[in-house]
Design an enzyme around this catalytic site. Structure first.
Site, PDB file in Angstrom:
ATOM      1  N   HIS A   1     -62.110   6.616 -39.009  1.00  0.00           N
ATOM      2  CA  HIS A   1     -60.479   5.817 -38.469  1.00  0.00           C
ATOM      3  C   HIS A   1     -59.476   6.186 -39.540  1.00  0.00           C
ATOM      4  O   HIS A   1     -58.814   6.216 -38.941  1.00  0.00           O
ATOM      5  CB  HIS A   1     -61.861   4.448 -39.199  1.00  0.00           C
ATOM      6  CG  HIS A   1     -61.623   3.778 -37.499  1.00  0.00           C
ATOM      7  ND1 HIS A   1     -61.657   3.874 -36.088  1.00  0.00           N
ATOM      8  CD2 HIS A   1     -63.538   3.305 -38.059  1.00  0.00           C
ATOM      9  CE1 HIS A   1     -62.546   2.959 -35.790  1.00  0.00           C
ATOM     10  NE2 HIS A   1     -63.720   2.330 -36.091  1.00  0.00           N
TER      11      HIS A   1
ATOM     12  N   GLU B   1     -65.937   4.903 -41.064  1.00  0.00           N
ATOM     13  CA  GLU B   1     -65.124   4.098 -41.265  1.00  0.00           C
ATOM     14  C   GLU B   1     -63.897   5.272 -41.718  1.00  0.00           C
ATOM     15  O   GLU B   1     -62.970   5.295 -41.486  1.00  0.00           O
ATOM     16  CB  GLU B   1     -65.829   3.387 -42.252  1.00  0.00           C
ATOM     17  CG  GLU B   1     -66.342   1.985 -42.315  1.00  0.00           C
ATOM     18  CD  GLU B   1     -66.160   1.103 -40.285  1.00  0.00           C
ATOM     19  OE1 GLU B   1     -65.040   1.275 -39.752  1.00  0.00           O
ATOM     20  OE2 GLU B   1     -67.145   0.867 -39.574  1.00  0.00           O
TER      21      GLU B   1
END
Ligand code: CO
Length: 156
Positions: free
Chosen positions: A135, A132
């Site tokens: 990202h 994450e």
């Protein structure tokens, strides 16, 4: 709360470096609540704000105990060891691949009220937090895949 649209690979949002969160307000809380609902509906393990078109440093991951870890402005301070495991991404449906990640990380972040927190995460949670945070730098896990998996390998 509302389920938001998850953008797919090829969308510009997935390639941008996201900006820090500076306002810990109702708008942020709505985003987080919507991300929880969106992640639950998609039956995923983690979701970053750029995946719902919001270019801010916000991500959530399932905590393995029925809840969510909300990571705002996360920074990985330390990493130890390594683990190899399968990863997928809600923005890249139907694909899975083996990725090497640290076994353990120390991560600093803010919660939804702006409180600074620091956690040590291991195993799956370390993997998910790395996926994450990538990202938020505009990076998809695909660039790290050492071997793509056949669907039947993922079922196992
Ligand atoms: Co992803």
């Amino acid at each position: 709360m509302a389920i938001r649209n998850i953008v797919k690979q090829g969308d510009d949002c997935l390639e941008k470096v996201c900006r820090p969160v500076t306002e810990f307000n109702a708008r942020l809380h709505t985003l987080l609540d919507d991300m929880r609902e969106t992640l639950a509906a998609a039956d995923g393990a983690g979701l970053a704000a750029p995946q719902v078109g919001v270019l801010r440093r916000v991500a959530i991951i399932v905590d393995g105990e029925g809840g969510y870890l909300e990571l705002i402005n996360p920074e990985i301070l330390e990493q130890q060891g390594s683990q190899e495991g399968a990863e997928g991404c809600l923005s890249v449906p139907g694909r899975y691949g083996m990725v090497e990640r640290p076994q353990k990380i120390t991560i600093q972040f803010q919660d939804r009220n702006g409180e600074r927190r620091r956690l040590e995460l291991e195993d799956f949670l370390a993997r998910a937090a790395c996926h994450e945070t990538d990202h938020l730098e505009g990076k998809l896990y695909l660039r790290l895949v050492t071997r793509f998996l056949d669907p039947e390998e993922v079922e196992a």
